[in-house]
Scaffold this motif. Structure first.
Motif, PDB file in Angstrom:
ATOM      1  N   GLU A 141       0.824  -1.211   0.000  1.00  0.00           N
ATOM      2  CA  GLU A 141       0.000   0.000   0.000  1.00  0.00           C
ATOM      3  C   GLU A 141       0.857   1.261   0.000  1.00  0.00           C
ATOM      4  OE1 GLU A 141      -3.351   1.957   2.890  1.00  0.00           O
ATOM      5  OE2 GLU A 141      -3.371  -0.217   2.640  1.00  0.00           O
ATOM      6  N   GLN A 142       1.925   1.293   0.766  1.00  0.00           N
ATOM      7  CA  GLN A 142       2.784   2.477   0.845  1.00  0.00           C
ATOM      8  C   GLN A 142       3.456   2.766  -0.495  1.00  0.00           C
ATOM      9  OE1 GLN A 142       2.912   4.618   3.471  1.00  0.00           O
ATOM     10  NE2 GLN A 142       4.040   5.896   2.030  1.00  0.00           N
ATOM     11  N   GLU A 143       3.779   1.729  -1.238  1.00  0.00           N
ATOM     12  CA  GLU A 143       4.376   1.919  -2.561  1.00  0.00           C
ATOM     13  C   GLU A 143       3.421   2.678  -3.477  1.00  0.00           C
ATOM     14  OE1 GLU A 143       6.141  -0.706  -6.296  1.00  0.00           O
ATOM     15  OE2 GLU A 143       5.322  -1.736  -4.549  1.00  0.00           O
ATOM     16  N   TRP A 144       2.135   2.339  -3.430  1.00  0.00           N
ATOM     17  CA  TRP A 144       1.151   3.034  -4.258  1.00  0.00           C
ATOM     18  C   TRP A 144       0.975   4.476  -3.816  1.00  0.00           C
ATOM     19  CZ3 TRP A 144      -0.594   1.939  -8.839  1.00  0.00           C
ATOM     20  CH2 TRP A 144      -0.469   0.620  -9.297  1.00  0.00           C
ATOM     21  N   ILE A 145       0.997   4.720  -2.524  1.00  0.00           N
ATOM     22  CA  ILE A 145       0.906   6.091  -2.026  1.00  0.00           C
ATOM     23  C   ILE A 145       2.088   6.903  -2.532  1.00  0.00           C
ATOM     24  CG2 ILE A 145       0.970   7.519   0.065  1.00  0.00           C
ATOM     25  CD1 ILE A 145      -0.584   5.238   1.477  1.00  0.00           C
ATOM     26  N   ASP A 146       3.285   6.336  -2.447  1.00  0.00           N
ATOM     27  CA  ASP A 146       4.480   7.029  -2.918  1.00  0.00           C
ATOM     28  C   ASP A 146       4.443   7.277  -4.422  1.00  0.00           C
ATOM     29  OD1 ASP A 146       5.367   6.962  -0.307  1.00  0.00           O
ATOM     30  OD2 ASP A 146       6.687   5.227  -0.612  1.00  0.00           O
ATOM     31  N   ILE A 147       3.935   6.317  -5.194  1.00  0.00           N
ATOM     32  CA  ILE A 147       3.852   6.468  -6.645  1.00  0.00           C
ATOM     33  C   ILE A 147       2.906   7.613  -6.997  1.00  0.00           C
ATOM     34  CG2 ILE A 147       2.939   5.418  -8.760  1.00  0.00           C
ATOM     35  CD1 ILE A 147       4.070   2.740  -7.742  1.00  0.00           C
ATOM     36  N   ILE A 148       1.718   7.616  -6.433  1.00  0.00           N
ATOM     37  CA  ILE A 148       0.730   8.637  -6.767  1.00  0.00           C
ATOM     38  C   ILE A 148       1.215  10.012  -6.328  1.00  0.00           C
ATOM     39  CG2 ILE A 148      -1.631   9.446  -6.363  1.00  0.00           C
ATOM     40  CD1 ILE A 148      -1.431   6.920  -8.126  1.00  0.00           C
ATOM     41  N   LYS A 149       1.738  10.113  -5.126  1.00  0.00           N
ATOM     42  CA  LYS A 149       2.168  11.408  -4.611  1.00  0.00           C
ATOM     43  C   LYS A 149       3.442  11.907  -5.291  1.00  0.00           C
ATOM     44  CE  LYS A 149       1.334  12.689  -0.401  1.00  0.00           C
ATOM     45  NZ  LYS A 149       0.305  13.649  -0.690  1.00  0.00           N
ATOM     46  N   GLY A 150       4.387  11.028  -5.536  1.00  0.00           N
ATOM     47  CA  GLY A 150       5.659  11.446  -6.101  1.00  0.00           C
ATOM     48  C   GLY A 150       5.658  11.595  -7.613  1.00  0.00           C
ATOM     49  N   ARG A 151       5.075  10.630  -8.301  1.00  0.00           N
ATOM     50  CA  ARG A 151       5.143  10.639  -9.768  1.00  0.00           C
ATOM     51  C   ARG A 151       4.087  11.525 -10.412  1.00  0.00           C
ATOM     52  NH1 ARG A 151       8.340   6.411 -11.852  1.00  0.00           N
ATOM     53  NH2 ARG A 151       7.186   6.297 -13.796  1.00  0.00           N
ATOM     54  N   TYR A 152       2.936  11.683  -9.742  1.00  0.00           N
ATOM     55  CA  TYR A 152       1.838  12.420 -10.376  1.00  0.00           C
ATOM     56  C   TYR A 152       1.435  13.680  -9.610  1.00  0.00           C
ATOM     57  CZ  TYR A 152       1.411   7.828 -12.544  1.00  0.00           C
ATOM     58  OH  TYR A 152       1.665   6.652 -13.186  1.00  0.00           O
ATOM     59  N   GLU A 153       1.205  13.556  -8.307  1.00  0.00           N
ATOM     60  CA  GLU A 153       0.700  14.711  -7.557  1.00  0.00           C
ATOM     61  C   GLU A 153       1.711  15.853  -7.505  1.00  0.00           C
ATOM     62  OE1 GLU A 153      -1.430  15.847  -3.338  1.00  0.00           O
ATOM     63  OE2 GLU A 153       0.172  14.329  -3.319  1.00  0.00           O
ATOM     64  N   ARG A 154       2.954  15.553  -7.207  1.00  0.00           N
ATOM     65  CA  ARG A 154       3.959  16.609  -7.088  1.00  0.00           C
ATOM     66  C   ARG A 154       4.124  17.403  -8.382  1.00  0.00           C
ATOM     67  NH1 ARG A 154       8.937  16.306  -8.335  1.00  0.00           N
ATOM     68  NH2 ARG A 154       9.048  14.052  -8.187  1.00  0.00           N
ATOM     69  N   PRO A 155       4.298  16.741  -9.549  1.00  0.00           N
ATOM     70  CA  PRO A 155       4.385  17.524 -10.784  1.00  0.00           C
ATOM     71  C   PRO A 155       3.098  18.300 -11.099  1.00  0.00           C
ATOM     72  CG  PRO A 155       5.139  15.278 -11.180  1.00  0.00           C
ATOM     73  CD  PRO A 155       4.571  15.323  -9.800  1.00  0.00           C
ATOM     74  N   LEU A 156       1.937  17.702 -10.815  1.00  0.00           N
ATOM     75  CA  LEU A 156       0.682  18.408 -11.074  1.00  0.00           C
ATOM     76  C   LEU A 156       0.544  19.641 -10.185  1.00  0.00           C
ATOM     77  CD1 LEU A 156      -1.754  15.410 -11.584  1.00  0.00           C
ATOM     78  CD2 LEU A 156      -1.045  17.090 -13.304  1.00  0.00           C
ATOM     79  N   MET A 157       1.003  19.548  -8.954  1.00  0.00           N
ATOM     80  CA  MET A 157       0.975  20.719  -8.071  1.00  0.00           C
ATOM     81  C   MET A 157       1.884  21.819  -8.608  1.00  0.00           C
ATOM     82  SD  MET A 157       0.807  19.013  -4.281  1.00  0.00           S
ATOM     83  CE  MET A 157       0.946  20.582  -3.444  1.00  0.00           C
TER      84      MET A 157
END
Length: 161
Positions: A141-157
């Protein structure tokens, strides 16, 4: 011109898509133009907020990342389906706290997640900023959280906020 065609890019892209799908003829050209203009007028009734892009330079990198992830996920899902590893995988839900609040950024994130095979955007609670994500093959589960937040959310922000 803006009163006749308030969203010219939308009208033009719909016309081009109509021609590509149905072939070039006078009738399809007229019908596609009518559909494009009608959609443009309908869009004014919705009064969408104009997105404000702050860092255009990050968009190509995000696009490449998403395309690579979609390709990788297609291969992984095909492997699960074709090899019959149904008993070996565990699907489940992941709760992800998001910091992204821009509506356009959230819409892009929803498109990214939904277009990636094996994942589905289930629910977003705007009051708490929590995303509920379904994952076909949930190992960590933590891997998915890191993927979404790091790979997608951060650049979108960085792009939208």
């Amino acid at each position: 011109m803006s009163r006749l065609l308030p969203y010219p890019l939308l009208a033009t892209s719909l016309l081009v898509m109509w021609i590509l799908l149905n072939g070039l003829s006078a009738g399809h050209l007229v019908l596609g133009a009518i559909i494009g203009i009608a959609a443009s007028w309908a869009m004014t009734a919705l009064e969408p907020a104009k997105p404000r892009l702050r860092r255009w330079g990050l968009i190509p990198g995000l696009f490449v990342t998403v395309m690579a992830d979609v390709l990788r996920s297609n291969i992984a899902v095909a492997s699960i389906v074709l090899r019959g590893r149904r008993g070996q995988r565990t699907s489940g839900f992941v709760t992800i706290p998001l910091e992204l609040r821009d509506p356009t950024g959230l819409a892009v994130l929803a498109c990214i997640i939904t277009s990636t095979p094996g994942t589905a955007w289930v629910e977003y609670r705007s009051g708490t900023g929590v995303l509920l994500l379904h994952v076909l093959d949930l190992a960590d589960e933590q891997e998915w959280i890191d993927i979404i937040k790091g790979r997608y959310e951060r650049p979108l922000m960085e792009i939208f906020e």
